[in-house]
Design a protein around this motif. Structure first.
Motif, PDB file in Angstrom:
ATOM      1  N   GLU A   4       0.867  -1.097  -0.038  1.00 33.13           N
ATOM      2  CA  GLU A   4       0.053   0.121  -0.281  1.00 33.13           C
ATOM      3  C   GLU A   4       0.891   1.331  -0.043  1.00 33.13           C
ATOM      4  OE1 GLU A   4       0.499  -1.173   4.355  1.00 33.13           O
ATOM      5  OE2 GLU A   4       0.280  -2.045   2.477  1.00 33.13           O
ATOM      6  N   CYS A   5       2.108   1.098   0.150  1.00 34.74           N
ATOM      7  CA  CYS A   5       3.024   2.277   0.276  1.00 34.74           C
ATOM      8  C   CYS A   5       3.537   2.632  -1.049  1.00 34.74           C
ATOM      9  CB  CYS A   5       4.231   2.075   1.110  1.00 34.74           C
ATOM     10  SG  CYS A   5       3.627   1.805   3.117  1.00 34.74           S
ATOM     11  N   THR A   6       3.813   4.052  -1.290  1.00 32.44           N
ATOM     12  CA  THR A   6       4.347   4.367  -2.619  1.00 32.44           C
ATOM     13  C   THR A   6       5.963   4.372  -2.752  1.00 32.44           C
ATOM     14  OG1 THR A   6       3.951   6.689  -1.868  1.00 32.44           O
ATOM     15  CG2 THR A   6       2.256   5.522  -3.098  1.00 32.44           C
ATOM     16  N   GLY A   7       6.474   4.209  -1.666  1.00 34.46           N
ATOM     17  CA  GLY A   7       8.011   4.439  -1.740  1.00 34.46           C
ATOM     18  C   GLY A   7       8.593   4.088  -0.404  1.00 34.46           C
ATOM     19  N   PRO A   8       9.966   4.043  -0.575  1.00 33.49           N
ATOM     20  CA  PRO A   8      10.472   3.619   0.694  1.00 33.49           C
ATOM     21  C   PRO A   8      10.592   4.346   2.036  1.00 33.49           C
ATOM     22  CG  PRO A   8      12.325   3.363  -1.188  1.00 33.49           C
ATOM     23  CD  PRO A   8      10.729   3.922  -1.608  1.00 33.49           C
ATOM     24  N   ALA A   9      10.401   5.654   1.769  1.00 37.77           N
ATOM     25  CA  ALA A   9       9.964   6.753   2.926  1.00 37.77           C
ATOM     26  C   ALA A   9       9.052   6.131   3.660  1.00 37.77           C
ATOM     27  CB  ALA A   9      10.206   8.212   2.247  1.00 37.77           C
ATOM     28  N   GLN A  10       7.866   5.987   2.751  1.00 36.36           N
ATOM     29  CA  GLN A  10       6.566   5.612   3.784  1.00 36.36           C
ATOM     30  C   GLN A  10       6.940   4.390   4.283  1.00 36.36           C
ATOM     31  OE1 GLN A  10       3.049   5.796   1.192  1.00 36.36           O
ATOM     32  NE2 GLN A  10       3.089   7.812   0.586  1.00 36.36           N
ATOM     33  N   ILE A  11       7.390   3.297   3.762  1.00 38.78           N
ATOM     34  CA  ILE A  11       7.785   2.165   4.222  1.00 38.78           C
ATOM     35  C   ILE A  11       8.418   2.077   5.655  1.00 38.78           C
ATOM     36  CG2 ILE A  11       8.791  -0.173   4.469  1.00 38.78           C
ATOM     37  CD1 ILE A  11       8.351   0.159   1.179  1.00 38.78           C
ATOM     38  N   TYR A  12       9.582   3.234   5.603  1.00 39.57           N
ATOM     39  CA  TYR A  12      10.380   3.333   6.597  1.00 39.57           C
ATOM     40  C   TYR A  12       9.671   3.832   7.761  1.00 39.57           C
ATOM     41  CZ  TYR A  12      13.785   6.200   9.587  1.00 39.57           C
ATOM     42  OH  TYR A  12      14.437   6.765  10.649  1.00 39.57           O
ATOM     43  N   LYS A  13       8.662   4.863   7.582  1.00 45.10           N
ATOM     44  CA  LYS A  13       8.056   5.750   8.665  1.00 45.10           C
ATOM     45  C   LYS A  13       7.063   4.739   9.397  1.00 45.10           C
ATOM     46  CE  LYS A  13       8.338   9.997   6.689  1.00 45.10           C
ATOM     47  NZ  LYS A  13       7.598  11.473   5.972  1.00 45.10           N
ATOM     48  N   LYS A  14       6.604   3.742   8.696  1.00 48.18           N
ATOM     49  CA  LYS A  14       5.784   2.682   9.301  1.00 48.18           C
ATOM     50  C   LYS A  14       6.635   1.751  10.102  1.00 48.18           C
ATOM     51  CE  LYS A  14       1.548   2.877   6.248  1.00 48.18           C
ATOM     52  NZ  LYS A  14       0.657   2.022   5.336  1.00 48.18           N
ATOM     53  N   VAL A  15       7.715   1.165   9.536  1.00 49.88           N
ATOM     54  CA  VAL A  15       8.469   0.440  10.110  1.00 49.88           C
ATOM     55  C   VAL A  15       9.098   0.861  11.533  1.00 49.88           C
ATOM     56  CG1 VAL A  15      10.751  -0.992   9.970  1.00 49.88           C
ATOM     57  CG2 VAL A  15       8.883  -0.972   8.026  1.00 49.88           C
ATOM     58  N   ILE A  16       9.401   1.890  11.561  1.00 53.80           N
ATOM     59  CA  ILE A  16      10.257   2.571  12.650  1.00 53.80           C
ATOM     60  C   ILE A  16       9.120   2.564  13.723  1.00 53.80           C
ATOM     61  CG2 ILE A  16      12.254   3.229  11.598  1.00 53.80           C
ATOM     62  CD1 ILE A  16      10.931   6.190  11.820  1.00 53.80           C
ATOM     63  N   THR A  17       7.914   3.024  13.583  1.00 52.04           N
ATOM     64  CA  THR A  17       6.638   3.353  14.539  1.00 52.04           C
ATOM     65  C   THR A  17       6.076   1.965  14.801  1.00 52.04           C
ATOM     66  OG1 THR A  17       5.304   3.773  12.525  1.00 52.04           O
ATOM     67  CG2 THR A  17       6.680   5.614  14.013  1.00 52.04           C
ATOM     68  N   GLY A  18       6.442   0.858  14.065  1.00 52.51           N
ATOM     69  CA  GLY A  18       5.691  -0.369  14.420  1.00 52.51           C
ATOM     70  C   GLY A  18       4.427  -0.754  13.879  1.00 52.51           C
ATOM     71  N   ILE A  19       3.938   0.120  12.609  1.00 48.46           N
ATOM     72  CA  ILE A  19       2.937  -0.321  11.935  1.00 48.46           C
ATOM     73  C   ILE A  19       2.936  -1.248  10.892  1.00 48.46           C
ATOM     74  CG2 ILE A  19       1.011   0.915  10.480  1.00 48.46           C
ATOM     75  CD1 ILE A  19       2.078   3.503  11.665  1.00 48.46           C
ATOM     76  N   LYS A  20       2.063  -2.303  11.210  1.00 47.72           N
ATOM     77  CA  LYS A  20       2.163  -3.489  10.446  1.00 47.72           C
ATOM     78  C   LYS A  20       1.559  -3.270   9.045  1.00 47.72           C
ATOM     79  CE  LYS A  20       3.277  -6.274  13.635  1.00 47.72           C
ATOM     80  NZ  LYS A  20       3.963  -5.433  14.712  1.00 47.72           N
ATOM     81  N   PRO A  21       1.884  -4.057   7.841  1.00 42.57           N
ATOM     82  CA  PRO A  21       1.278  -3.764   6.758  1.00 42.57           C
ATOM     83  C   PRO A  21      -0.277  -3.936   6.735  1.00 42.57           C
ATOM     84  CG  PRO A  21       3.262  -5.367   6.607  1.00 42.57           C
ATOM     85  CD  PRO A  21       2.949  -5.007   8.045  1.00 42.57           C
TER      86      PRO A  21
END
Length: 544
Positions: free
Chosen positions: A264-281
């Protein structure tokens, strides 16, 4: 069988023709006048033309048959002339002399990694030409390709949980072998694209270990792997074997849902923000089986200390072989919500051969277990002494008790954390409208200095048009961008600014136009940002 014999026969002929041609080339041109000699030689050359490259020692042939391609490698089909077995040749991108030296040191180590669930690494050779400088890796060839490709063959049909458990057991055994080496070997780039399967036997192997080492050593450990499978601590470059457990959880999520994590993310920056905050896919919410959902959540926790080890996962009942018995917590939801130390457990013996005459198929053996007091092994042995279990079944029952108690304790801790979090997210405070990911970060980049950041132009003109007209104009501006996503420029995002004795230290994430993610840090007061930008451009072009 006949087809296999014909293939083996053709392989033998190909190898003999190749060796015969090499002998003729070494001895010089053949004498003319031999009947049919020219035609035979042409036929042999046609046969050998398939081999476009030979290893320096003459052991491996490389064919011009591409069987895979990635951002870091191109995969070709090859042949081991000593055994007649097809192999897999991986031709990587250009590497610096320092990277090559480090890889040579690890090559002997990788050759010694022999395990049924690890793709065998045979050898490598270096290509050093003016227009082509790379390392060619020779590995075992798996007949059905990668696990991700194999999953696509199922289409919309989901893979059964029984098959997923079979795959996961083999992946975990391979990881356990790597982590038990001295020193432990961390894969660092585990994903379904690096897991290989043989469709005829169902055997699964973890591969591309040497390539993952190369990728993480390149560019001073700043060129990182696949963001969708990377644990949060990888961005800090301080990590251990727990990063492989996190990646395994994401692989398991892809197997269960047939969706790529964070699609659902459009790029690595969005993925990074979700990963470091613990938001699951978003695909995590599509998991139907409660135990599978719990396991994936356990493996992908934000804190690496809260994740299980590979050994703990292998001992978990979910991945255990079918022993014909099942253990459950009676009234689980009620037990999780309470703080009772006495836990009611129910054991069902599903295998008729293991069931005692006193128990029927639909009956369960119910017993109590006291937390922090009872011992699983002693409890299981007492059941044997009471005649409830056969003597050979006490070990599986003891293991199931351990798993159920651990699962219950984790569920209670998760329940307490949810209750401790204040319910303020449902009513957010009034404030400025949310911006697109990275917008505020780009603003800070421009304000800090002359960092080479790429940002969308900001319209500061004052307009007197209505809100409806303005929103309509914005929609018109956005639409063309969606059609030109393939032409996007590199993008720089400031991740954080930390204070130090020498001044602020800035951490950045660069997204290249080849969908690569690069993290780097620099001292804001002392660093030459122009030199950094030139270095980044040079390294990106070198690795592409």
């Amino acid at each position: 069988m006949r087809k296999l014999e014909r293939e083996n026969e053709s392989l033998r002929h190909a190898i003999e023709n190749y060796r015969e041609l090499e002998r003729r080339r070494a001895s010089g041109p053949s004498a003319p006048g031999t009947a049919g000699g020219e035609d035979a030689e042409d036929g042999e050359e046609d046969e050998v033309e398939k081999a476009v490259e030979v290893s320096p020692n003459g052991t491996f042939l490389k064919f011009n048959e591409e069987i895979g391609r990635g951002s870091f490698k191109t995969v070709y089909k090859g042949l081991d002339t000593t055994t007649g077995v097809f192999v897999r040749l991986l031709s990587g991108n250009r590497l610096s002399k320092k990277d090559r030296d480090r890889f040579r040191e690890e090559a002997d180590l990788m050759k010694g990694l022999t395990h049924p669930n690890i793709v065998r690494f045979y050898d490598f050779w270096e290509v050093d030409k003016p227009k082509r400088s790379c390392i060619v890796l020779v590995t075992e060839l798996m007949t059905s390709g990668t696990l991700r490709t194999y999953l696509k063959n199922f289409g919309q049909k989901k893979v059964s949980l029984k098959i997923i458990k079979l795959w996961c057991r083999q992946i975990l055994r391979g990881l356990q072998f790597l982590h038990s080496r001295n020193p432990p070997i961390i894969h660092r780039d585990l994903k379904c694209d690096n897991i290989f399967i043989s469709g005829t036997t169902g055997q699964v192997k973890v591969g591309d270990l040497g390539l993952a080492t190369l990728k993480n050593r390149s560019f001073a450990k700043s060129v990182i792997g696949t963001p969708e499978f990377m644990a949060p601590e990888v961005y800090e470059e301080h990590y251990d074997e727990a990063v492989d457990v996190y990646a395994f959880g994401m692989c398991m999520l892809e197997m269960v849902t047939a969706e790529y994590p964070y699609s659902e993310c459009t790029g690595p920056a969005q993925i990074y923000k979700k990963v470091i905050t613990g938001i699951k896919p978003s695909s995590f919410e599509k998991i139907e089986d409660a135990q599978t959902r719990e396991l994936i959540e356990w493996c992908t926790r934000l804190n690496n200390k809260e994740r299980p080890t590979v050994k703990q996962l292998l001992n978990h009942e979910f991945f255990a072989e079918d022993c014909g018995m099942r253990l459950d917590v009676a009234n689980r939801e009620e037990t999780v919500s309470s703080d009772r130390s006495v836990i009611e457990l129910q054991l069902r013996v599903l295998d008729a051969k293991k069931r005692r005459d006193t128990h029927k198929e639909n009956e369960a053996i119910q017993f109590n277990y006291v937390l922090n007091k009872d011992n699983p092994e002693e409890t299981a042995k007492q059941m044997v002494m009471s005649g409830l279990l056969a003597e050979e079944n006490w070990r599986p029952v003891a293991k199931m008790i351990v798993n159920q108690i651990q699962s219950l304790v984790r569920a209670r801790e998760e329940k307490r954390r949810e209750q401790a979090v204040p319910q303020t997210q449902s009513a957010p405070a009034a404030g400025p409208a949310p911006t697109a990911p990275g917008a505020a970060v780009h603003a800070s980049v421009h304000a800090s200095a002359s960092l080479p950041a790429v940002s969308a132009p900001v319209d500061t003109s004052v307009s007197t048009e209505s809100d409806a007209a303005l929103s309509e104009k914005k929609e018109k501006k956005i639409r063309p961008r969606r059609r030109k996503t393939c032409e996007r420029l590199p993008r720089l995002t400031v991740l954080e600014v930390k204070g130090s004795d020498n001044g602020p230290v800035v951490s950045c994430l660069l997204e290249t136009n080849q969908s690569q993610a690069i993290t780097f840090k620099f001292d804001l007061h002392e660093a030459d940002v122009t030199a950094i930008s030139y270095k980044m451009v040079y390294e990106c072009n070198r690795l592409q």
